[in-house]
Structure formats: C-alpha cells, structure tokens
Design a protein around this motif. Sequence first.
Motif, PDB file in Angstrom:
ATOM      1  N   ASN A  71     -56.242  62.332  57.674  1.00  0.00           N
ATOM      2  CA  ASN A  71     -54.974  61.822  57.152  1.00  0.00           C
ATOM      3  C   ASN A  71     -53.870  62.865  57.379  1.00  0.00           C
ATOM      4  O   ASN A  71     -53.149  63.261  56.454  1.00  0.00           O
ATOM      5  N   PHE A  72     -53.800  63.311  58.619  1.00  0.00           N
ATOM      6  CA  PHE A  72     -52.940  64.450  58.957  1.00  0.00           C
ATOM      7  C   PHE A  72     -51.491  64.218  58.554  1.00  0.00           C
ATOM      8  O   PHE A  72     -50.862  65.070  57.926  1.00  0.00           O
ATOM      9  N   TRP A  73     -50.932  63.065  58.912  1.00  0.00           N
ATOM     10  CA  TRP A  73     -49.509  62.847  58.673  1.00  0.00           C
ATOM     11  C   TRP A  73     -49.188  62.725  57.187  1.00  0.00           C
ATOM     12  O   TRP A  73     -48.159  63.237  56.717  1.00  0.00           O
ATOM     13  N   LEU A  74     -50.064  62.071  56.432  1.00  0.00           N
ATOM     14  CA  LEU A  74     -49.858  62.000  54.988  1.00  0.00           C
ATOM     15  C   LEU A  74     -49.970  63.389  54.353  1.00  0.00           C
ATOM     16  O   LEU A  74     -49.199  63.753  53.463  1.00  0.00           O
ATOM     17  N   SER A  75     -50.942  64.158  54.826  1.00  0.00           N
ATOM     18  CA  SER A  75     -51.118  65.520  54.308  1.00  0.00           C
ATOM     19  C   SER A  75     -49.912  66.388  54.661  1.00  0.00           C
ATOM     20  O   SER A  75     -49.424  67.174  53.839  1.00  0.00           O
ATOM     21  N   ALA A  76     -49.427  66.216  55.910  1.00  0.00           N
ATOM     22  CA  ALA A  76     -48.257  66.990  56.345  1.00  0.00           C
ATOM     23  C   ALA A  76     -47.032  66.631  55.499  1.00  0.00           C
ATOM     24  O   ALA A  76     -46.246  67.513  55.116  1.00  0.00           O
ATOM     25  N   ALA A  77     -46.885  65.329  55.191  1.00  0.00           N
ATOM     26  CA  ALA A  77     -45.761  64.897  54.357  1.00  0.00           C
ATOM     27  C   ALA A  77     -45.870  65.491  52.954  1.00  0.00           C
ATOM     28  O   ALA A  77     -44.862  65.911  52.362  1.00  0.00           O
ATOM     29  N   SER A  78     -47.095  65.549  52.421  1.00  0.00           N
ATOM     30  CA  SER A  78     -47.312  66.133  51.093  1.00  0.00           C
ATOM     31  C   SER A  78     -47.000  67.619  51.100  1.00  0.00           C
ATOM     32  O   SER A  78     -46.369  68.147  50.168  1.00  0.00           O
ATOM     33  N   ILE A  79     -47.447  68.315  52.148  1.00  0.00           N
ATOM     34  CA  ILE A  79     -47.172  69.753  52.273  1.00  0.00           C
ATOM     35  C   ILE A  79     -45.673  70.004  52.357  1.00  0.00           C
ATOM     36  O   ILE A  79     -45.134  70.921  51.713  1.00  0.00           O
ATOM     37  N   LEU A  80     -44.981  69.166  53.134  1.00  0.00           N
ATOM     38  CA  LEU A  80     -43.531  69.303  53.270  1.00  0.00           C
ATOM     39  C   LEU A  80     -42.835  69.073  51.930  1.00  0.00           C
ATOM     40  O   LEU A  80     -41.886  69.786  51.580  1.00  0.00           O
ATOM     41  N   THR A  81     -43.336  68.095  51.179  1.00  0.00           N
ATOM     42  CA  THR A  81     -42.764  67.819  49.855  1.00  0.00           C
ATOM     43  C   THR A  81     -42.942  69.008  48.925  1.00  0.00           C
ATOM     44  O   THR A  81     -42.006  69.407  48.214  1.00  0.00           O
ATOM     45  N   VAL A  82     -44.144  69.570  48.922  1.00  0.00           N
ATOM     46  CA  VAL A  82     -44.405  70.752  48.092  1.00  0.00           C
ATOM     47  C   VAL A  82     -43.504  71.907  48.509  1.00  0.00           C
ATOM     48  O   VAL A  82     -42.917  72.595  47.672  1.00  0.00           O
ATOM     49  N   MET A  83     -43.389  72.126  49.811  1.00  0.00           N
ATOM     50  CA  MET A  83     -42.574  73.226  50.318  1.00  0.00           C
ATOM     51  C   MET A  83     -41.111  73.082  49.885  1.00  0.00           C
ATOM     52  O   MET A  83     -40.508  74.025  49.355  1.00  0.00           O
ATOM     53  N   ILE A  84     -40.552  71.885  50.107  1.00  0.00           N
ATOM     54  CA  ILE A  84     -39.149  71.654  49.750  1.00  0.00           C
ATOM     55  C   ILE A  84     -38.951  71.791  48.240  1.00  0.00           C
ATOM     56  O   ILE A  84     -37.996  72.424  47.776  1.00  0.00           O
ATOM     57  N   SER A  85     -39.862  71.210  47.475  1.00  0.00           N
ATOM     58  CA  SER A  85     -39.745  71.252  46.013  1.00  0.00           C
ATOM     59  C   SER A  85     -39.804  72.679  45.486  1.00  0.00           C
ATOM     60  O   SER A  85     -38.961  73.098  44.676  1.00  0.00           O
ATOM     61  N   LEU A  86     -40.790  73.442  45.955  1.00  0.00           N
ATOM     62  CA  LEU A  86     -40.932  74.817  45.472  1.00  0.00           C
ATOM     63  C   LEU A  86     -39.818  75.721  45.999  1.00  0.00           C
ATOM     64  O   LEU A  86     -39.433  76.690  45.338  1.00  0.00           O
ATOM     65  N   THR A  87     -39.295  75.417  47.173  1.00  0.00           N
ATOM     66  CA  THR A  87     -38.154  76.174  47.694  1.00  0.00           C
ATOM     67  C   THR A  87     -36.952  76.012  46.770  1.00  0.00           C
ATOM     68  O   THR A  87     -36.280  76.984  46.413  1.00  0.00           O
ATOM     69  N   ILE A  88     -36.703  74.768  46.357  1.00  0.00           N
ATOM     70  CA  ILE A  88     -35.591  74.503  45.440  1.00  0.00           C
ATOM     71  C   ILE A  88     -35.826  75.198  44.100  1.00  0.00           C
ATOM     72  O   ILE A  88     -34.915  75.821  43.535  1.00  0.00           O
ATOM     73  N   VAL A  89     -37.057  75.111  43.596  1.00  0.00           N
ATOM     74  CA  VAL A  89     -37.381  75.769  42.320  1.00  0.00           C
ATOM     75  C   VAL A  89     -37.231  77.286  42.450  1.00  0.00           C
ATOM     76  O   VAL A  89     -36.697  77.952  41.557  1.00  0.00           O
ATOM     77  N   GLY A  90     -37.711  77.846  43.571  1.00  0.00           N
ATOM     78  CA  GLY A  90     -37.598  79.287  43.790  1.00  0.00           C
ATOM     79  C   GLY A  90     -36.155  79.751  43.807  1.00  0.00           C
ATOM     80  O   GLY A  90     -35.789  80.734  43.147  1.00  0.00           O
TER      81      GLY A  90
END
Length: 294
Positions: A20-39
């Motif tokens: 499920n590469f693309w779904l996993s990649a989308a989830s990773i991107l979501t985590v990255m963007i979210s934590l970047t904003i929080v950071g």
Amino acid sequence: MSLNSARYVLTQSLVSLKRNFWLSAASILTVMISLTIVGYSVFFLVNTSNIAETFESQVEIAVFLNDHLETSQINDLKSQIQKLEGVATVAVTTKDQAIIEFQESMGSDSLLEDLGGVNPFPDKITITTTDARLVEEITSQVSGLTGVEKVRYGQGFVEKLIVFTQWLRWVGIGVVAAFACASFLLIVLNIKTNVNSREKEIQIMRLVGASKSFVRWPFIIEGIVIGMVGAILAVALVGATYTWLLQYIISTLSFLPVVSSQQFIINVLLLMILGGVAMGFLASAFSVRKFLNL
C-alpha cells in the motif's frame, strides 16, 4: 506473543507498507506536514515567551532621593528596598557618578563648570523586579520610605507592556494547541483511510479465527513506522530551517532575543520524533478498533 508470531507480524507490517505504498506515502506526508507545523509552532511559542520575558526584565524603577542624604542613609534605604518582596536587584547611582556618566554620554569634560559648579542630578536608586507585574506595588511601598523624593517607573507604558507580553504568551500557547489537535486529527483520518481500504482483509482474518492482537499489531507497527518516518522528515526540515533562521537573525538582527540553546533545539526535535511515533500508534489503534468487534 511468541517470537515466531512477532516475526510474522513485523514481516506483514513491512509487506503491507510496500503493498500500500501510495497510501503509506500519503500518511507519511501528512505526519511530516503536521509535525512540521507543530514544531514551528513550538519554536514560535518559546521565542515569543522569551521576547516577553526580555521586555519585562528591562522594566526598572527609578528612585530619586532627597538632597543632602548621607552615605549611611542611602545605604540604609538600599537595605530596606532589598528586603521588599519581589525586588531582584538594587543599584545606587550617586549624583557625582550621574554627572560623570552624563558628561561622557555628551562627550564633554566641562559640563559641571558650565553649570557653575552646581550638580543638578540627585542621588538615585535603580530597582529591577522578579516580575514586571509587581512594579506598581513595589513603587507604592518605596514611595513611602523616608528620604525618597519621587519614584518613576514608566507609568502607563509598563501596564501596556504587561498586557502585550501576556497576549504574546497566550497566542503562542493557542497556536501550538490548535495545530497539535489539527495534526492529530489529520493523521488519524489519513491512517483510518488506509485501514478502511483493507476492511475485507481484516474481516477475513477475524472470520478465520485470528485473535484481536494478531489483527491489531501489524497495523499498530505500520502506524509507528509511518509516524517515525514522517517525524524524522519533519525534524530534518524544522531543524535545518530553524538553524538557518537562527544564524540569519544573530548575524543581522542581533538585538532580537531569540532562543539559541542547542540543547533546547535537540530536545524539541527529539520530542517531535516521540510525538510522531505516539501519533502513529494511537491513530492506528483507534482506526482498527471498530473492526475488532466482528
């Protein structure tokens, strides 16, 4: 869970990530963007709080003394002020010191002679407080001491400064809280979409007798991996940009009291990684829960 089961769960988690590469990649991107904003929000909060504290620490109370006080009387006044609650430092500037400092600031060596030998400056005591909100109360107490002629602390300005610094702190806390909640919701929704796309797979596993933990753990490990990878990417981005911004401010706007402690920066970045892992774990556990009651 046995060693063989643990190996199987780990293998299935990695296979699922690849499948499920693309779904996993989308989830990773979501985590990255979210934590970047929080950071960024955390650094914003800390720096606004630091700026507020710096402004407050610069608030001083100027105590002008009566003429012809003896040195012993001035020292006694200083001791009385030092004993007041909320007083941080007390410094005495005699009238002789004051005129010398004023002459140096004006670039003149004959100011006293120009004034006919009369020194117009009074003896002064300068007070700093442990909390800017105590300035008015301390001013009131000092005004009643024997030998004090008048007290000045920037009436009107200090009150506005306290309101402004409090506003800065609350805005910073609000920004961090809002983005943290929004980030968690985004991650939950994204991973939930990933889990929902495999609903039939989960149902089949439950129908053939797979235990709840056997079904749950591959998704939880998958969520942890997604959270960790997204967090590492966010840490790389936030760490690099904040370091660059820090160097730029120090070299061009050195008067700004920005937080530059390397240990603090490292601690924030480590907390971001732990936050990503925790978010991935909780989001996966929450998302798969409804399928475990089949």
